[in-house]
Each structure stands twice: as structure tokens, then as C-alpha cells.
Write a protein that holds these residues in place. Structure first.
Motif, PDB file in Angstrom:
ATOM      1  N   CYS A   1       0.797  -1.230   0.000  1.00  0.00           N
ATOM      2  CA  CYS A   1       0.000   0.000   0.000  1.00  0.00           C
ATOM      3  C   CYS A   1       0.832   1.284   0.000  1.00  0.00           C
ATOM      4  O   CYS A   1       0.364   2.331  -0.438  1.00  0.00           O
ATOM      5  CB  CYS A   1      -0.921   0.043   1.219  1.00  0.00           C
ATOM      6  SG  CYS A   1      -1.528  -1.559   1.747  1.00  0.00           S
TER       7      CYS A   1
ATOM      8  N   CYS B   1       1.403   4.008  -2.949  1.00  0.00           N
ATOM      9  CA  CYS B   1       0.398   5.055  -3.215  1.00  0.00           C
ATOM     10  C   CYS B   1       0.095   5.891  -1.971  1.00  0.00           C
ATOM     11  O   CYS B   1      -0.001   7.117  -2.051  1.00  0.00           O
ATOM     12  CB  CYS B   1      -0.902   4.444  -3.710  1.00  0.00           C
ATOM     13  SG  CYS B   1      -0.756   3.677  -5.339  1.00  0.00           S
TER      14      CYS B   1
ATOM     15  N   MET C   1      -7.752   2.533  -7.050  1.00  0.00           N
ATOM     16  CA  MET C   1      -7.142   1.542  -6.159  1.00  0.00           C
ATOM     17  C   MET C   1      -7.517   0.118  -6.578  1.00  0.00           C
ATOM     18  O   MET C   1      -8.693  -0.190  -6.749  1.00  0.00           O
ATOM     19  CB  MET C   1      -7.591   1.787  -4.723  1.00  0.00           C
ATOM     20  CG  MET C   1      -7.136   0.689  -3.786  1.00  0.00           C
ATOM     21  SD  MET C   1      -7.057   1.277  -2.124  1.00  0.00           S
ATOM     22  CE  MET C   1      -8.018   0.060  -1.289  1.00  0.00           C
TER      23      MET C   1
HETATM   24  C1  HEC Z   1      -2.407   2.253  -6.989  1.00  0.00           C
HETATM   25  C2  HEC Z   1      -2.481   3.080  -5.795  1.00  0.00           C
HETATM   26  C3  HEC Z   1      -3.085   2.478  -4.527  1.00  0.00           C
HETATM   27  C4  HEC Z   1      -2.651   1.343  -3.853  1.00  0.00           C
HETATM   28  C5  HEC Z   1      -1.508   0.410  -4.213  1.00  0.00           C
HETATM   29  C6  HEC Z   1      -3.495   1.257  -2.682  1.00  0.00           C
HETATM   30  N1  HEC Z   1      -4.403   2.280  -2.658  1.00  0.00           N
HETATM   31 FE1  HEC Z   1      -5.815   2.609  -1.235  1.00  0.00          FE
HETATM   32  N2  HEC Z   1      -6.558   4.163  -2.306  1.00  0.00           N
HETATM   33  C7  HEC Z   1      -5.995   4.671  -3.458  1.00  0.00           C
HETATM   34  C8  HEC Z   1      -6.795   5.795  -3.941  1.00  0.00           C
HETATM   35  C9  HEC Z   1      -6.503   6.652  -5.152  1.00  0.00           C
HETATM   36  C10 HEC Z   1      -7.860   5.936  -3.019  1.00  0.00           C
HETATM   37  C11 HEC Z   1      -9.022   6.948  -3.044  1.00  0.00           C
HETATM   38  C12 HEC Z   1     -10.174   6.387  -3.783  1.00  0.00           C
HETATM   39  C13 HEC Z   1      -9.970   6.527  -5.269  1.00  0.00           C
HETATM   40  O1  HEC Z   1     -10.166   7.632  -5.766  1.00  0.00           O
HETATM   41  O2  HEC Z   1      -9.570   5.547  -5.923  1.00  0.00           O
HETATM   42  C14 HEC Z   1      -7.670   4.897  -2.007  1.00  0.00           C
HETATM   43  C15 HEC Z   1      -8.513   4.712  -0.917  1.00  0.00           C
HETATM   44  C16 HEC Z   1      -8.279   3.842   0.119  1.00  0.00           C
HETATM   45  C17 HEC Z   1      -9.088   3.741   1.310  1.00  0.00           C
HETATM   46  C18 HEC Z   1     -10.314   4.596   1.650  1.00  0.00           C
HETATM   47  C19 HEC Z   1      -9.793   5.763   2.458  1.00  0.00           C
HETATM   48  C20 HEC Z   1     -10.828   6.722   2.984  1.00  0.00           C
HETATM   49  O3  HEC Z   1     -10.422   7.645   3.715  1.00  0.00           O
HETATM   50  O4  HEC Z   1     -12.020   6.591   2.678  1.00  0.00           O
HETATM   51  C21 HEC Z   1      -8.527   2.792   2.090  1.00  0.00           C
HETATM   52  C22 HEC Z   1      -9.002   2.334   3.473  1.00  0.00           C
HETATM   53  C23 HEC Z   1      -7.363   2.292   1.389  1.00  0.00           C
HETATM   54  N3  HEC Z   1      -7.243   2.955   0.188  1.00  0.00           N
HETATM   55  C24 HEC Z   1      -6.525   1.323   1.871  1.00  0.00           C
HETATM   56  C25 HEC Z   1      -5.516   0.732   1.106  1.00  0.00           C
HETATM   57  C26 HEC Z   1      -4.753  -0.409   1.550  1.00  0.00           C
HETATM   58  C27 HEC Z   1      -4.911  -1.089   2.900  1.00  0.00           C
HETATM   59  C28 HEC Z   1      -3.879  -0.729   0.541  1.00  0.00           C
HETATM   60  C29 HEC Z   1      -2.910  -1.881   0.479  1.00  0.00           C
HETATM   61  C30 HEC Z   1      -3.430  -3.212   0.738  1.00  0.00           C
HETATM   62  C31 HEC Z   1      -4.096   0.247  -0.536  1.00  0.00           C
HETATM   63  N4  HEC Z   1      -5.076   1.111  -0.153  1.00  0.00           N
HETATM   64  C32 HEC Z   1      -3.381   0.271  -1.715  1.00  0.00           C
HETATM   65  C33 HEC Z   1      -4.880   4.193  -4.117  1.00  0.00           C
HETATM   66  C34 HEC Z   1      -4.173   3.055  -3.776  1.00  0.00           C
END
Ligand code: HEC
Length: 169
Positions: A67, A70, A124
Motif C-alpha cells: 500500500c 500510493c 485503487m
Molecule cells: C495504486 C495506488 C493504490 C494502492 C496500491 C493502494 N491504494 Fe488505497 N486508495 C488509493 C486511492 C486513489 C484511493 C481513493 C479512492 C480513489 O479515488 O480511488 C484509495 C482509498 C483507500 C481507502 C479509503 C480511504 C478513505 O479515507 O475513505 C482505504 C481504506 C485504502 N485505500 C486502503 C488501502 C490499503 C490497505 C492498501 C494496500 C493493501 C491500498 N489502499 C493500496 C490508491 C491506492
């Protein structure tokens, strides 16, 4: 391993964590705003955390592997997370208590992590085939270990209400 050696190993890490928490709490609390729907309660004692030390350690490893690219090494998020990029998609938000992750109950957080956001127009990827439920819980524990007590207390309320209306999955 004898108990005293184990304690000697754990103690410095514990002190380190405490020291970080004390330094970061005021600025984080200041950056995070409550709202009518998500008030930040005044608390007289720290809420009991529903995770353990080893969850946090394991969760930290998994977070860095999957995670952090990003969301940042310390889950601080991308500085531009509030502004949609040229593509119209948002950058990764902070998960360390300064954003609004704490507005979502555990079931909601697990759902977002499992399903990702590509299907709903975000960027994501889904994690449901890469991480087990237990691993996702550990990552959430690590995220929450960064949340100040007031924020965690506010989240506990939200989570409790959600569990009442829909039992945890
Ligand atoms: C490729 C980039 C990327 C990766 C890798 C990634 N995320 Fe995200 N995540 C995002 C983005 C961008 C958002 C905001 C929603 C959207 O616009 O896609 C998000 C949103 C979230 C949210 C919601 C947050 C909120 O405040 O509502 C959570 C919880 C989260 N991610 C957890 C994780 C976890 C745990 C991992 C690893 C297992 C992970 N993410 C890996 C890009 C990523």
C-alpha cells in the motif's frame, strides 16, 4: 526465550512508539476536523484499542509491501489527495487519521480494501485475491495505531453504530 529477555527486546520499541505518538498527536488532531456527523469527542482516558501489538507489526510489513507506494510509507497520503488529477481521479488519501478514513466503520474499510475503487471510477486495485481477511485486519490495525486517541474514540462510536444496524461480516 526467557521472559526478561523478551521484555528487554520489546521495551525500546514500545518507548519509540510512545515517543512518536506524543510528538504527532497535537499536529494531527489540529489537522483533522470533526463535523456534525462525525464529532470528535472530548475524552478523559484513552479508549481501549481492539488490536494487539503483533497485529500492528505484521500490518506494518504488509502495508509497506502493498500500500505504501500510493498511500506513503507512514500512510500520510499523497499531498494532492484533495484535488482530482488531470484524469479526474483522486490521488491516494492519508490513512493515518488526518483524512476521513475514520468516518468509515470496520466493515466499510474492509469492503473498500477488498474491492478496490477501480470499479467505481477510482484507481485503487482490489486486494481480495491477494490478502486474506486476517491480513486486511492487521493492516487496518497498523493504520489505526497512527490515529490519535480522540480519533480512535470517534471511530469506535461510528463502528458501534454500524454494527448495531448491520452485524459485522
Ligand atoms: C495504486 C495506488 C493504490 C494502492 C496500491 C493502494 N491504494 Fe488505497 N486508495 C488509493 C486511492 C486513489 C484511493 C481513493 C479512492 C480513489 O479515488 O480511488 C484509495 C482509498 C483507500 C481507502 C479509503 C480511504 C478513505 O479515507 O475513505 C482505504 C481504506 C485504502 N485505500 C486502503 C488501502 C490499503 C490497505 C492498501 C494496500 C493493501 C491500498 N489502499 C493500496 C490508491 C491506492
Amino acid at each position: 526465550m526467557s521472559k526478561s529477555i523478551y521484555l528487554l527486546l520489546i521495551l525500546p520499541v514500545g518507548l519509540l512508539l510512545t515517543a512518536c505518538g506524543e510528538q504527532q498527536t497535537p499536529s494531527r488532531a489540529a489537522k483533522t476536523q470533526g463535523s456534525m456527523q462525525h464529532p470528535i469527542p472530548k475524552i478523559t482516558e484513552p479508549p481501549k484499542r481492539d488490536y494487539g501489538f503483533s497485529d500492528v507489526v505484521q500490518g506494518g510489513k504488509l502495508f509497506r509491501q502493498n500500500c505504501a507506494a500510493c498511500h506513503g510509507q507512514l500512510a500520510q497520503g499523497n499531498p494532492q489527495w484533495r484535488q482530482p488529477g488531470v484524469s479526474g481521479k483522486s490521488a491516494a488519501p492519508p490513512l493515518n487519521g488526518t483524512g476521513h478514513t475514520w468516518h468509515h466503520p470496520k466493515a466499510g474499510l474492509k469492503h473498500t480494501i477488498k474491492q478496490g475503487t477501480i470499479r467505481t471510477g477510482g484507481s485503487m486495485p482490489p486486494w481480495k485475491d491477494k490478502l486474506t481477511d486476517a491480513q486486511i485486519e492487521q493492516i487496518i490495525a497498523w493504520m489505526q495505531s497512527h490515529w490519535p486517541d480522540e480519533i480512535y474514540a470517534a471511530w469506535l462510536e461510528t463502528d458501534k453504530k454500524a454494527r448495531k444496524s448491520r452485524p459485522a461480516r
